[in-house]
Motif scaffolding. Structure first.
Motif, PDB file in Angstrom:
ATOM      1  N   TRP A   1      -8.221 -34.396  15.610  1.00 15.97           N
ATOM      2  CA  TRP A   1      -8.248 -33.888  14.248  1.00 15.97           C
ATOM      3  C   TRP A   1      -9.072 -34.822  13.366  1.00 15.97           C
ATOM      4  O   TRP A   1      -9.203 -36.011  13.648  1.00 15.97           O
TER       5      TRP A   1
ATOM      6  N   VAL B   1      -7.693 -30.158   9.774  1.00 14.43           N
ATOM      7  CA  VAL B   1      -8.881 -29.544  10.372  1.00 14.43           C
ATOM      8  C   VAL B   1      -9.115 -30.195  11.736  1.00 14.43           C
ATOM      9  O   VAL B   1      -9.187 -31.423  11.850  1.00 14.43           O
ATOM     10  N   SER B   2      -9.270 -29.362  12.750  1.00 14.65           N
ATOM     11  CA  SER B   2      -9.480 -29.890  14.102  1.00 14.65           C
ATOM     12  C   SER B   2     -10.926 -30.343  14.294  1.00 14.65           C
ATOM     13  O   SER B   2     -11.845 -29.814  13.656  1.00 14.65           O
TER      14      SER B   2
ATOM     15  N   ASP C   1     -12.493 -29.689  16.913  1.00 13.98           N
ATOM     16  CA  ASP C   1     -13.093 -28.496  17.519  1.00 13.98           C
ATOM     17  C   ASP C   1     -13.826 -27.663  16.470  1.00 13.98           C
ATOM     18  O   ASP C   1     -14.955 -27.213  16.695  1.00 13.98           O
ATOM     19  N   SER C   2     -13.170 -27.432  15.338  1.00 17.30           N
ATOM     20  CA  SER C   2     -13.744 -26.581  14.292  1.00 17.30           C
ATOM     21  C   SER C   2     -15.078 -27.118  13.800  1.00 17.30           C
ATOM     22  O   SER C   2     -16.043 -26.366  13.641  1.00 17.30           O
TER      23      SER C   2
ATOM     24  N   TYR D   1     -17.775 -27.008  16.829  1.00 18.94           N
ATOM     25  CA  TYR D   1     -18.286 -25.655  17.086  1.00 18.94           C
ATOM     26  C   TYR D   1     -19.231 -25.207  15.970  1.00 18.94           C
ATOM     27  O   TYR D   1     -20.260 -24.591  16.236  1.00 18.94           O
ATOM     28  N   SER D   2     -18.891 -25.507  14.728  1.00 19.48           N
ATOM     29  CA  SER D   2     -19.783 -25.160  13.615  1.00 19.48           C
ATOM     30  C   SER D   2     -21.123 -25.868  13.756  1.00 19.48           C
ATOM     31  O   SER D   2     -22.186 -25.270  13.559  1.00 19.48           O
TER      32      SER D   2
ATOM     33  N   ASN E   1     -17.557 -24.907   4.098  1.00 14.80           N
ATOM     34  CA  ASN E   1     -16.654 -24.013   4.832  1.00 14.80           C
ATOM     35  C   ASN E   1     -15.265 -24.601   5.033  1.00 14.80           C
ATOM     36  O   ASN E   1     -14.314 -23.867   5.283  1.00 14.80           O
ATOM     37  N   PHE E   2     -15.170 -25.917   4.976  1.00 16.59           N
ATOM     38  CA  PHE E   2     -13.885 -26.606   5.110  1.00 16.59           C
ATOM     39  C   PHE E   2     -13.678 -27.467   3.863  1.00 16.59           C
ATOM     40  O   PHE E   2     -13.895 -28.678   3.887  1.00 16.59           O
TER      41      PHE E   2
END
Length: 110
Positions: A20, A26-27, A29-30, A33-34, A47-48
């Motif tokens: 995280w 928020v991970s 991963d997120s 991937y973005s 976006n986050f």
């Protein structure tokens, strides 16, 4: 003139079996991937909104410095998700069909 010791920041933390952005929900991963989809750090930060631009750059730097490890981590997560999908399909085929139909409608709308 002696330079003061500057503390280094850690941007990623491990919680249970996941990674995280430190101090957030928020991970890693997120963000990764973005980034892999071609989004810039500025767009990812937009976006986050819970993340600062510094945190996004820190996460991307962590990924780039540990690419092989993070890619393996992401692949393992994808495999686990695939297994969960398969289990859901076997346990409740009707629910699975409804979920897939809803996902298809969302894909068509965008």
């Amino acid at each position: 003139m002696a330079l003061a010791s500057i503390p280094t920041k850690q941007y990623i933390e491990q919680r249970e079996e996941g990674y995280w952005i430190k101090g957030s929900r928020v991970s890693l991963d997120s963000v990764v991937y973005s980034f892999l989809e071609g989004e810039t750090p500025e767009v990812i930060a937009q976006n986050f909104p819970l993340l600062s631009l510094e945190q996004v750059y820190g996460a991307i730097t962590f990924y780039l410095a540990n690419r092989e490890f993070v890619n393996t981590y992401l692949q393992n997560g994808e495999a686990e998700f695939g297994q969960l999908q398969k289990d859901c399909q076997q346990r409740s085929p009707q629910l699975y069909q409804l979920l897939m139909a809803g996902q298809a409608r969302l894909s068509q709308a965008s």
